[in-house]
Design a protein around this motif. Structure first.
Motif, mmCIF file in Angstrom:
data_model
loop_
_atom_site.group_PDB
_atom_site.id
_atom_site.type_symbol
_atom_site.label_atom_id
_atom_site.label_comp_id
_atom_site.label_asym_id
_atom_site.label_seq_id
_atom_site.Cartn_x
_atom_site.Cartn_y
_atom_site.Cartn_z
ATOM 1 N N PHE A 135 0.709 -1.168 0.144
ATOM 2 C CA PHE A 135 -0.036 0.071 0.085
ATOM 3 C C PHE A 135 0.786 1.259 -0.077
ATOM 4 O O PHE A 135 1.983 1.394 0.371
ATOM 5 C CB PHE A 135 -0.974 -0.091 1.100
ATOM 6 C CG PHE A 135 -1.969 -0.928 1.147
ATOM 7 C CD1 PHE A 135 -3.053 -0.900 0.483
ATOM 8 C CD2 PHE A 135 -1.927 -2.302 1.929
ATOM 9 C CE1 PHE A 135 -4.251 -1.684 0.276
ATOM 10 C CE2 PHE A 135 -2.872 -3.116 1.476
ATOM 11 C CZ PHE A 135 -3.994 -2.944 0.966
ATOM 12 N N LEU B 170 -4.087 2.542 3.685
ATOM 13 C CA LEU B 170 -4.942 1.619 4.298
ATOM 14 C C LEU B 170 -4.832 1.105 5.752
ATOM 15 O O LEU B 170 -3.511 0.531 5.724
ATOM 16 C CB LEU B 170 -5.183 0.210 3.336
ATOM 17 C CG LEU B 170 -6.543 -0.703 3.646
ATOM 18 C CD1 LEU B 170 -7.667 0.073 3.610
ATOM 19 C CD2 LEU B 170 -6.417 -2.041 2.967
ATOM 20 N N ALA B 171 -5.732 1.570 6.510
ATOM 21 C CA ALA B 171 -5.402 1.299 7.990
ATOM 22 C C ALA B 171 -6.306 0.021 8.512
ATOM 23 O O ALA B 171 -7.128 -0.345 7.876
ATOM 24 C CB ALA B 171 -5.685 2.363 8.743
ATOM 25 N N PHE B 172 -6.135 -0.106 9.719
ATOM 26 C CA PHE B 172 -6.982 -1.066 10.351
ATOM 27 C C PHE B 172 -7.689 -0.797 11.539
ATOM 28 O O PHE B 172 -6.883 -0.185 12.523
ATOM 29 C CB PHE B 172 -5.994 -2.343 10.599
ATOM 30 C CG PHE B 172 -6.877 -3.584 11.518
ATOM 31 C CD1 PHE B 172 -7.592 -4.469 10.662
ATOM 32 C CD2 PHE B 172 -6.681 -3.700 12.902
ATOM 33 C CE1 PHE B 172 -8.269 -5.405 11.395
ATOM 34 C CE2 PHE B 172 -7.561 -4.539 13.311
ATOM 35 C CZ PHE B 172 -8.103 -5.651 12.618
ATOM 36 N N ALA C 218 -2.419 -8.803 8.780
ATOM 37 C CA ALA C 218 -2.539 -7.238 8.621
ATOM 38 C C ALA C 218 -0.835 -6.946 8.515
ATOM 39 O O ALA C 218 -0.538 -6.138 7.368
ATOM 40 C CB ALA C 218 -3.001 -6.443 9.810
ATOM 41 N N ILE D 16 -0.269 -3.506 6.491
ATOM 42 C CA ILE D 16 -1.132 -2.682 7.221
ATOM 43 C C ILE D 16 -0.753 -2.680 8.453
ATOM 44 O O ILE D 16 -1.106 -3.291 9.460
ATOM 45 C CB ILE D 16 -2.868 -3.397 7.079
ATOM 46 C CG1 ILE D 16 -3.236 -3.601 5.465
ATOM 47 C CG2 ILE D 16 -3.641 -2.262 7.544
ATOM 48 C CD1 ILE D 16 -4.435 -4.345 5.444
ATOM 49 N N GLN E 94 -5.204 -2.385 -3.283
ATOM 50 C CA GLN E 94 -4.071 -1.509 -3.716
ATOM 51 C C GLN E 94 -3.944 -1.595 -5.429
ATOM 52 O O GLN E 94 -2.906 -0.955 -5.763
ATOM 53 C CB GLN E 94 -2.683 -2.231 -2.965
ATOM 54 C CG GLN E 94 -2.671 -3.675 -3.201
ATOM 55 C CD GLN E 94 -1.661 -4.356 -2.189
ATOM 56 O OE1 GLN E 94 -0.591 -3.920 -1.911
ATOM 57 N NE2 GLN E 94 -2.011 -5.656 -1.557
#
Length: 330
Positions: A3, A18-20, A44, A49, A292
């Motif tokens: 990403f 992109l986060a979690f 992740a 991530i 992505q």
């Protein structure tokens, strides 16, 4: 392929776009366990991530504790942590933006996380009785004390952001934003870009609707707030389900996952826009990963807009009781 890395506000901290979101680890949407949650975090990290978001009220500390146990056991490098405080569950639900409360809750969060500081700390909601300038000053004190690197605001209006930013630069604003919640397009995303503030989009897959299968009301346990959410009650739910199915067919026709396409659309709204989907399982997390590689050119965005134009969803995103301290500006 990994990403794209973007700056978190103007902190100099780079994070994946992109986060979690770890709210589900607290059991908010169904039963979970630490082993499953840790397997999700393994996935992740494998996907790159590494920007993780939690809050003190997610399971009343459970989510933070799960993250803390993982960080202690696995000692992963390069993880950026955000947490939040301000909401005092009721009834009645209250908001506390005072320095004493926020500092005390932050200290409790750091203890659960096993950290001496976090990169980002949000006022989870703005108490309308507390001038936002005071909140900015409080957050500035926490930065100066070395407990946080930057601060954020959640569910706020553009004018609140600009007032706070004038006192102490805001790092991030976290508001709901997705293909079925478009309000931030009416000034907030633009204001964040102009001020150098990250816009963190929560519920970017519409609380489970934009998955390979949409969330089913029959699978929701008692107490799930979606059961009373206007978009999940009839006749709204059936209409929304049908519209999402049109998008699902479009995504599958392109050979991409539904969640990946929804997330790619959010990321295409600006380099400062960071979607923060949440899940309890590695399997669901892996549905995000083609986000992505999905190119969101003008033609693709136009195709999506034709299927899901702004305002297509039936029902408000929250019920009246859920709107406490959510700022409205349009």
């Amino acid at each position: 392929m990994s990403f794209k890395q973007v700056e978190l506000g103007r902190t100099g901290i780079m994070v994946p776009q992109l986060a979690f979101g770890a709210m589900s680890f607290g059991g908010m949407f169904g039963p979970t366990d630490e082993e499953t949650s840790h397997a999700c975090l393994d996935a992740a990290i494998e996907a790159g991530i590494t920007f993780w978001d939690t809050a003190n009220i997610y399971g009343m500390g459970v989510s933070e504790t799960v993250l803390g146990h993982y960080l202690a056991a696995k000692k992963p490098e390069g993880i950026t942590i955000a947490t939040k405080a301000s909401i005092i569950p009721g009834p009645p639900r209250r908001i506390d933006n005072s320095y004493d409360y926020l500092r005390s809750e932050l200290e409790g969060s750091l203890e659960k996380l096993g950290l001496s500081s976090v990169e980002l700390f949000y006022a989870h909601r703005h108490d309308p009785e507390t001038p936002i300038e005071e909140v900015a000053e409080t957050m500035g004190r926490l930065i100066d004390e070395g407990l946080i690197k930057g601060y954020g605001l959640s569910e706020v209006a553009p004018y609140t952001l600009s007032r706070a930013h004038a006192v102490r630069p805001v790092t991030a604003v976290q508001n709901e934003y997705s293909l079925w919640t478009r309000l931030p397009e009416l000034g907030l995303i633009r204001s964040c870009a102009e001020l150098g503030v990250s816009f963190v989009a929560f519920s970017p897959v519409a609380r489970g609707m934009f998955g390979e299968t949409s969330v089913d009301r029959a699978d929701m346990r008692e107490g799930d707030f979606r059961l009373s959410n206007p978009r999940f009650t009839e006749p709204n739910y059936s209409h929304n389900l049908a519209k999402v199915e049109e998008f699902r067919q479009w995504a599958h026709g392109r050979g991409v996952s539904v969640a990946g396409a929804a997330l790619a659309w959010v990321m295409a709204q600006g380099d400062h826009v960071i979607p923060i989907p949440g899940t309890r399982t590695a399997a669901h997390l892996n549905e995000w990963l083609d986000a992505q590689k999905i190119e969101m050119d003008a033609a693709t965005l136009a195709e999506i807009e034709a299927i899901l134009p702004a305002g297509w969803a039936w029902g408000d995103r929250y019920g009246d009781k859920q709107m406490v301290a959510v700022e409205r500006y349009c």
